[in-house]
Scaffold this motif. Structure first.
Motif, PDB file in Angstrom:
ATOM      1  N   ARG A  45       0.913  -1.146   0.062  1.00 18.44           N
ATOM      2  CA  ARG A  45       0.017   0.025   0.128  1.00 18.44           C
ATOM      3  C   ARG A  45       0.972   1.230  -0.019  1.00 18.44           C
ATOM      4  O   ARG A  45       1.007   1.904   1.029  1.00 18.44           O
ATOM      5  N   MET A 175      -7.712  11.183   6.793  1.00 18.04           N
ATOM      6  CA  MET A 175      -7.036  10.273   6.155  1.00 18.04           C
ATOM      7  C   MET A 175      -6.836  10.564   4.652  1.00 18.04           C
ATOM      8  O   MET A 175      -7.768  11.266   4.244  1.00 18.04           O
ATOM      9  N   ASP A 176      -6.101   9.942   3.867  1.00 15.77           N
ATOM     10  CA  ASP A 176      -5.974   9.853   2.544  1.00 15.77           C
ATOM     11  C   ASP A 176      -6.381   8.715   2.100  1.00 15.77           C
ATOM     12  O   ASP A 176      -6.034   7.690   2.574  1.00 15.77           O
ATOM     13  N   SER A 177      -7.230   8.752   1.036  1.00 16.51           N
ATOM     14  CA  SER A 177      -7.819   7.617   0.380  1.00 16.51           C
ATOM     15  C   SER A 177      -6.993   7.445  -0.836  1.00 16.51           C
ATOM     16  O   SER A 177      -6.991   8.288  -1.778  1.00 16.51           O
ATOM     17  N   CYS A 178      -6.317   6.291  -1.043  1.00 12.03           N
ATOM     18  CA  CYS A 178      -5.204   6.182  -2.211  1.00 12.03           C
ATOM     19  C   CYS A 178      -5.466   4.986  -3.091  1.00 12.03           C
ATOM     20  O   CYS A 178      -5.969   3.978  -2.484  1.00 12.03           O
ATOM     21  N   ILE A 179      -5.188   5.191  -4.279  1.00 11.06           N
ATOM     22  CA  ILE A 179      -5.228   4.122  -5.215  1.00 11.06           C
ATOM     23  C   ILE A 179      -4.180   4.142  -6.224  1.00 11.06           C
ATOM     24  O   ILE A 179      -3.663   5.410  -6.642  1.00 11.06           O
ATOM     25  N   GLY A 226      -9.980  11.752   2.547  1.00 14.76           N
ATOM     26  CA  GLY A 226     -11.060  10.677   2.731  1.00 14.76           C
ATOM     27  C   GLY A 226     -12.551  11.099   2.877  1.00 14.76           C
ATOM     28  O   GLY A 226     -13.542  10.189   3.122  1.00 14.76           O
ATOM     29  N   ASP A 227     -12.879  12.205   2.895  1.00 17.04           N
ATOM     30  CA  ASP A 227     -14.036  12.948   3.035  1.00 17.04           C
ATOM     31  C   ASP A 227     -14.725  13.414   1.724  1.00 17.04           C
ATOM     32  O   ASP A 227     -15.601  14.221   1.569  1.00 17.04           O
ATOM     33  N   THR A 231     -14.761   8.932  -5.714  1.00 15.79           N
ATOM     34  CA  THR A 231     -13.714   7.913  -4.892  1.00 15.79           C
ATOM     35  C   THR A 231     -12.296   8.396  -5.558  1.00 15.79           C
ATOM     36  O   THR A 231     -12.182   9.071  -6.589  1.00 15.79           O
ATOM     37  N   ALA A 232     -11.050   7.741  -4.888  1.00 17.16           N
ATOM     38  CA  ALA A 232      -9.957   8.025  -5.389  1.00 17.16           C
ATOM     39  C   ALA A 232      -9.736   7.544  -6.799  1.00 17.16           C
ATOM     40  O   ALA A 232      -8.997   7.916  -7.784  1.00 17.16           O
ATOM     41  N   LYS A 233     -10.349   6.318  -6.915  1.00 16.36           N
ATOM     42  CA  LYS A 233     -10.189   5.626  -8.277  1.00 16.36           C
ATOM     43  C   LYS A 233     -10.835   6.450  -9.475  1.00 16.36           C
ATOM     44  O   LYS A 233     -10.424   6.660 -10.652  1.00 16.36           O
ATOM     45  N   VAL A 254      -2.957  -3.282  -9.507  1.00 14.18           N
ATOM     46  CA  VAL A 254      -3.585  -2.415  -8.782  1.00 14.18           C
ATOM     47  C   VAL A 254      -3.497  -2.480  -7.099  1.00 14.18           C
ATOM     48  O   VAL A 254      -3.705  -3.616  -6.787  1.00 14.18           O
ATOM     49  N   VAL A 256      -4.372  -0.402  -3.370  1.00 13.93           N
ATOM     50  CA  VAL A 256      -5.312   0.589  -2.736  1.00 13.93           C
ATOM     51  C   VAL A 256      -4.681   0.638  -1.244  1.00 13.93           C
ATOM     52  O   VAL A 256      -4.166  -0.173  -0.795  1.00 13.93           O
ATOM     53  N   GLY A 257      -4.886   1.788  -0.857  1.00 12.10           N
ATOM     54  CA  GLY A 257      -4.312   2.171   0.338  1.00 12.10           C
ATOM     55  C   GLY A 257      -5.077   3.433   1.131  1.00 12.10           C
ATOM     56  O   GLY A 257      -5.679   4.211   0.285  1.00 12.10           O
ATOM     57  N   SER A 258      -5.043   3.495   2.782  1.00 11.55           N
ATOM     58  CA  SER A 258      -5.602   4.630   3.159  1.00 11.55           C
ATOM     59  C   SER A 258      -4.357   5.006   4.250  1.00 11.55           C
ATOM     60  O   SER A 258      -3.734   4.321   4.929  1.00 11.55           O
TER      61      SER A 258
END
Lengths: 391, 56
Positions: A45, A175-179, A226-227, A231-233, A254, A256-258
């Protein structure tokens, strides 16, 4: 490998934090490391960038088995496309291969005397409010393992610290929402530089990265707050479709991480439990990197534990907390203050800052040294008002 | 509440205020602990979580 009934220390999680903690604890203590994943280091991740400084600080060999690409600097793209870049004459970091790197760190822990077991899921074993060890589930078997000390290195989704009664809940805002896609067949310039794209339409309160692993292969990823509604995707696919040279690339992997970028776990020791790495939210709040932070914390926790076992005095475990907050943790708190400033910036502000800040300024900001850069903000009334709090 | 094709990144677990979510090999959401706040839906980078009747 036979798992014993009892150890001095059990480490839950074999990422960089857990393996480092195990390696240094093993100098004076009997250590078992367990990891729920079938393969240590996977799924990653991570964007896989690691600065040269971390290699020297931990005497990591420049081993081509876990290094993909030499990196000489960074290019930062403002929302309007303006580039701020910094290139060094010498290598300033590497894009590593986490699957191999994490196994290397776990191997070093084993060489120091620790035992490591993958595909083993641990929960905390408590009796009458006292820590007894862990309960392990592996391949349909359940084992109770006694240990005097437990180190929670179980990542962003840490349950061990929670089971001990520590409040580790993070607000999605923090939070950061990651892909990330590992792409090949791509055609992009300067494949020996990191490429960072800023802008609230590109990556709200985050960024898109291209971290090259070869001349035609790279980790192309995104982290957004994260809010955010989409989506990140959604944002990453949009970015790739709009960029010539990426749009026709193939996707090899692929991930995915947070990432907990907006704050740290203040109290990381409770009774005989220590929390390290992502589980303790030890991440650089500006760029979201956490390998180096995790390794520092792991080493500190490991040495503290070794000393406690050697002196047979578990009362000193709190030294890990104190030492962290007077060294690396203190630096990270400064970086967090800067994040509180940067996350307010709109695209116009970012475009303006790209005209006054150099690549060197940006590098220093990520290290918590923001004063020189902030002093350059003189002709922008709104930003000037904000930065006053920092000077 | 099933989550298909989860990548296991753990973001939902970190933002869950009641500790209702665990990921071992798959995501498990404890319906008794879930307060339907919708934070996990918001957090998921791939938009895979849907909680029936959440506040989102």
């Amino acid at each position: 490998m036979k798992i014993e009934d009892e150890y001095d220390v059990v480490v839950v999680g074999a990422g960089p934090a857990g393996s480092m903690a195990a390696r240094f604890a093993a100098e004076k203590a009997g250590v078992l490391v367990v990891d729920k994943h079938r393969e240590i280091g996977s799924p990653k991740r991570c964007g896989e960038g690691l600065g040269i400084r971390t290699f020297s600080e931990f005497s990591i060999p420049v081993d081509r088995r876990f290094i993909n690409q030499d990196i000489y600097g960074s290019v930062i793209y403002a929302p309007n496309g303006r580039e701020v870049s910094i290139r060094y004459d010498e290598v300033m970091g590497y894009i590593i291969e986490r699957k191999i790197f994490d196994k290397y760190l776990a191997t070093e822990a084993v060489r120091a005397g620790a035992a490591v077991m993958a595909e083993s899921y641990a929960t905390l074993w408590m009796e009458d409010g006292k820590l007894k060890g862990i309960k392990l589930r592996r391949q349909g078997e359940e084992l109770d393992i006694r240990s005097r000390i437990v180190i929670a290195a179980d990542g962003v989704e840490s349950q061990i610290a929670r089971q001990m009664g520590l409040n580790t809940t993070v607000n999605p805002y923090d939070m950061d929402s990651c892909i990330e896609y590992e792409m090949c067949g791509i055609d992009y310039k300067d494949m020996d530089m990191l490429h960072i794209f800023l802008g609230n339409k590109i990556a709200p309160r985050g960024y898109v990265w291209i971290f090259p692993k070869d001349d035609d292969r790279a980790n192309v990823g995104i982290g957004i707050a994260g809010d955010v509604g989409e989506t990140a995707k959604y944002y990453l696919d949009k970015f790739i479709a709009e960029h010539q040279g990426l749009a026709d690339g193939s996707i090899l992997e692929v991930n995915v991480g947070s990432v907990p970028v907006g704050g740290f776990l203040e109290n990381m020791v409770k009774d005989n439990l220590l929390v390290v790495g992502d589980a303790a939210r030890q991440v650089n709040p500006i760029h979201g990197g956490g390998i180096s932070e995790a390794m520092h914390a792991g080493r500190l926790a490991g040495t503290t534990v070794a000393k406690a076992v050697k002196e047979d005095n578990l009362g000193i475990l709190g030294e890990y907390n104190e030492e962290w907050w007077s060294t690396k943790g203190l630096k990270l708190k400064k970086v967090l203050k800067v994040r509180n400033f940067t996350e307010k910036l709109d695209d116009e502000d970012l475009d303006y800052l790209a005209t006054i800040w150099s690549g060197e300024d940006l590098m220093e900001i990520t290290r918590g040294n923001h004063k020189t850069a902030f002093k350059k903000i003189v002709k922008h009334p709104k930003l000037l008002k904000w930065v006053k709090n920092f000077l | 509440m099933e989550v298909e094709n989860c990548y296991g990144c753990g973001g939902c677990v970190a933002v869950c205020p009641t500790g209702a979510i665990t990921i071992i090999e798959e995501v498990e959401i404890d319906a008794e602990k879930c307060v339907k706040c919708g934070r996990c839906e918001l957090m998921c980078p791939a938009g895979l979580i849907r909680i029936d009747g959440s506040q989102r």
